[in-house]
Design an enzyme around this catalytic site. Structure first.
Site, PDB file in Angstrom:
ATOM      1  CG  HIS A 119      47.704  11.355   1.289  1.00  0.00           C
ATOM      2  ND1 HIS A 119      48.818  12.163   1.312  1.00  0.00           N
ATOM      3  CD2 HIS A 119      47.200  11.403   2.545  1.00  0.00           C
ATOM      4  CE1 HIS A 119      48.985  12.661   2.519  1.00  0.00           C
ATOM      5  NE2 HIS A 119      48.016  12.218   3.287  1.00  0.00           N
ATOM      6  CG  ASP A 149      50.493  13.195  -1.519  1.00  0.00           C
ATOM      7  OD1 ASP A 149      49.341  13.084  -1.979  1.00  0.00           O
ATOM      8  OD2 ASP A 149      50.786  12.862  -0.358  1.00  0.00           O
ATOM      9  CB  SER A 225      47.709  14.818   5.255  1.00  0.00           C
ATOM     10  OG  SER A 225      48.586  13.859   5.761  1.00  0.00           O
TER      11      SER A 225
END
Length: 465
Positions: A119, A149, A225
């Site tokens: 992402h 992911d 992230s």
């Protein structure tokens, strides 16, 4: 004169009595609020008298020094087209708009391979990586896996880069100290500490994509992230991926993809160009008191086998309906996410020793994992699988993949289950690997043309925008 002095003394006594009464009965119950005006930020003071020392022998400085230079800042530039009128909306076109997102990444090899979250780099038109020494490079996308992911990118720095070695995430223990290293809120090279709060945490218990995260209370925020979760030896045990929060910022719960899963995914991408998933071939779920009572069993931990896929490794190995899976290769299985997490680091044709409880006694069954033959087309909301020769022959076609199920309510209303997709964007589709390649290569703003044959043998085309 005497009268004047008498009045003066009475006034003095009355004043003293009033002041004394105020001091005694009123002032002690009032609190004066004072607001200091300052040009410096306001901070909440810390009580340094509290015992906040770490346990003896725990030192984060070495781990931080080993990892902070190997965690990078990732900038993702995407271009989207905004319709200007109804014609643009229906037929495409509009004004191009550039958007920038940021995240983190972890250098995993001295030649510049970097692991991050899917992402973080999703739909990118340009990727830029900034090292801890402020050097900036354009990065190349090697491959992605939306299911976990995880994404792999690479930079060419013409020098050996510091990197973080992988640890075995199966050996991570609840309660052990960890560091989260990343770039929250564009603040580069930020290190936070915490402990492992839980393992094999599934945030989507009822989703078709079972997850198995490492949960930690190390502070992770937007921008973290794709960053590193490392142990006190500076080894990578996870890729920071998600937080659970009502505010959008860290509130004590953060989650990381285990390093064993991340490592397997990027190795598959480098070797095969896509992820090779091995499955047991069972249907089932976690046990608890309520389910155990409904099934008439006493076990409340493990995975109950409710069904076996014909021809799968579980079928050939001899696993039966009603078995309770307790271990995989001596790794304890307490719930389904334990099983999903362990198998996430395995490939097709790997042999796994499955310990099952059957009729009150344990049995070890070697099972050869088979390849998962389904693929989720997220942009279409459809799950497809390889079609058999007989299915193709019945419709008079030579190639295609079969729609297994709809992934969204919007797609479910079209009743597309059972159709066979022969082309995507006018490119022939022979198997799910072809579907992956076509979808990975397409431009984000490009409409998707799906050509398919329905159960009556009729050829149709849909265009999705």
């Amino acid at each position: 004169m005497k009268q004047t002095m008498r009045l003066f003394l009475v006034a003095i006594v009355a004043g003293a009595t009033t002041l004394g009464g105020y001091k005694l009965f009123v002032e002690k119950n009032e609190t004066m609020a004072v607001t200091a005006v300052s040009e410096t930020p306001n901070f909440i003071p810390t009580n340094f008298t509290a015992n906040t020392a770490l346990p003896s022998g725990v030192d984060f400085t070495d781990a931080a020094n080993k990892t902070v230079h190997a965690v990078v800042h990732v900038k993702n530039t995407t271009v989207s087209t905004q319709p200007r009128n109804m014609r643009d909306y229906f037929f495409g076109g509009g004004t191009a708009r550039e958007m920038v997102g940021t995240g983190s990444g972890v250098i995993i090899s001295p030649d510049g391979y970097i692991i991050t979250n899917n992402h973080v780099i999703d739909n990118s038109t340009q990727l830029e990586v900034t090292l801890n020494n402020n050097k900036t490079f354009v990065a190349k996308l090697i491959g992605t896996d939306p299911k976990t992911d995880i994404a792999l990118i690479k930079i060419d720095a013409n020098e050996e880069l510091p990197f973080v070695p992988f640890a075995d995430s199966n050996n991570v223990k609840i309660g052990e100290w960890v560091l989260a290293v990343g770039n929250p809120f564009n603040l580069t090279s930020t290190v936070t500490a915490g402990i492992v709060s839980a393992k094999a945490r599934d945030l989507n218990e009822f989703d078709s994509n079972p997850q198995s995260f490492i949960q930690t209370d190390a502070a992770v925020n937007r921008g973290n992230s794709g960053g590193a979760l490392v142990n006190t030896e500076g080894q990578l045990i996870g890729i920071n991926t998600a937080i659970t929060s009502e505010t959008g910022s860290y509130v004590g719960y953060s989650f990381a993809v285990p390093s064993n899963t991340a490592r397997k995914v990027i190795e598959d991408i480098m070797e095969f160009g896509n992820v090779q998933r091995g499955i047991l071939g069972i249907q089932g779920g976690s046990l608890n008191s309520k389910r155990a009572e409904a099934l008439g069993i006493n076990e409340t931990e493990g995975v109950y086998v409710a069904g076996i896929e014909k021809g799968s490794g579980a079928d050939k190995g001899g696993i039966k309906e009603g078995d309770i899976i307790k271990k995989l290769d001596n790794y304890k299985i307490a719930k389904f996410s334990d099983l999903a997490g362990y198998l996430g680091s395995k490939r097709p044709n790997d042999v796994v020793d499955v310990t099952v409880l059957r009729n009150g006694s344990q049995k070890i069954i070697p099972v050869t994992l088979v390849k998962l033959e389904v693929y989720e087309i997220d942009d279409l909301g459809l799950e497809v699988k390889n079609a058999t020769e007989s299915e193709l022959g019945l419709r008079g076609i030579k190639n295609g993949v079969k729609v297994n199920r709809a992934l969204t309510k919007d797609m479910a209303r079209y009743g597309l289950e059972g159709i066979i997709i022969t082309k995507i964007n006018d490119q022939e589709v022979k198997d799910i690997d072809d579907v992956k390649k076509i979808m990975n290569r397409r431009n984000y703003n490009e409409p998707i043309k799906m050509t398919f044959v329905n159960e009556r043998g009729e050829l149709n085309s849909f265009i999705f925008r």
